[in-house]
Design a protein around this motif. Structure first.
Motif: not given
Length: 139
Positions: A28-35, A43-48, A61-63
């Motif tokens: 998809s090329g659609f990058r998402v980041g969450a913390v 802090l705990i991070t995640g990406c798709n 978010e789930r990661t």
């Protein structure tokens, strides 16, 4: 939503943007980041992470939430999510349900776009009438 938790939004935005850069998105090329900010400040991070079998893709978010659980934490203070778009991008339904499972309904959720525009909401506002463990309790 009333701001019930003091926060350093620049810090959350910076960490979510860094997590976004680690996304695996060859399709998809659609990058998402969450913390996630825990009550202790950590802090705990995640990406798709995409997969050729699209149904096996995992959202940022789930990661982040699953990483938090795997590390033995349960005390979410707030969540921030960033993705590219004309306005802040909201989590998908699956992520909203997982947030409802592991966060208090009042947990602050800040949605960003990569330009830094933000929208502050809560888990309850993202998923009103969430399906919960109480629904599984029989009489």
């Amino acid at each position: 939503m009333k701001d019930e938790h003091p926060t350093n939004t620049d810090e959350l935005f910076t960490h979510a943007m860094a997590a976004r850069q680690r996304a695996y998105v060859p399709y998809s090329g659609f990058r998402v980041g969450a913390v996630i900010r825990l009550e202790n400040g950590q802090l705990i991070t995640g990406c798709n992470v995409e997969n050729a079998s699209y149904g096996l893709t995992n959202c940022a978010e789930r990661t982040a939430i699953f990483s938090m659980i795997a590390q033995g934490f349960r005390d979410v203070q707030e969540i921030a999510v960033v993705a590219e778009g004309d306005r802040p991008v909201a989590p998908c339904g699956a992520c909203r349900q997982v947030m409802a499972e592991f966060c208090d309904a009042k947990t602050r959720v800040t949605l960003y776009n990569t330009a830094g525009q933000s929208l502050v909401t809560s888990v309850a506002d993202l998923l009103p009438f969430a399906f919960s463990k109480e629904a599984l309790q029989s009489e």
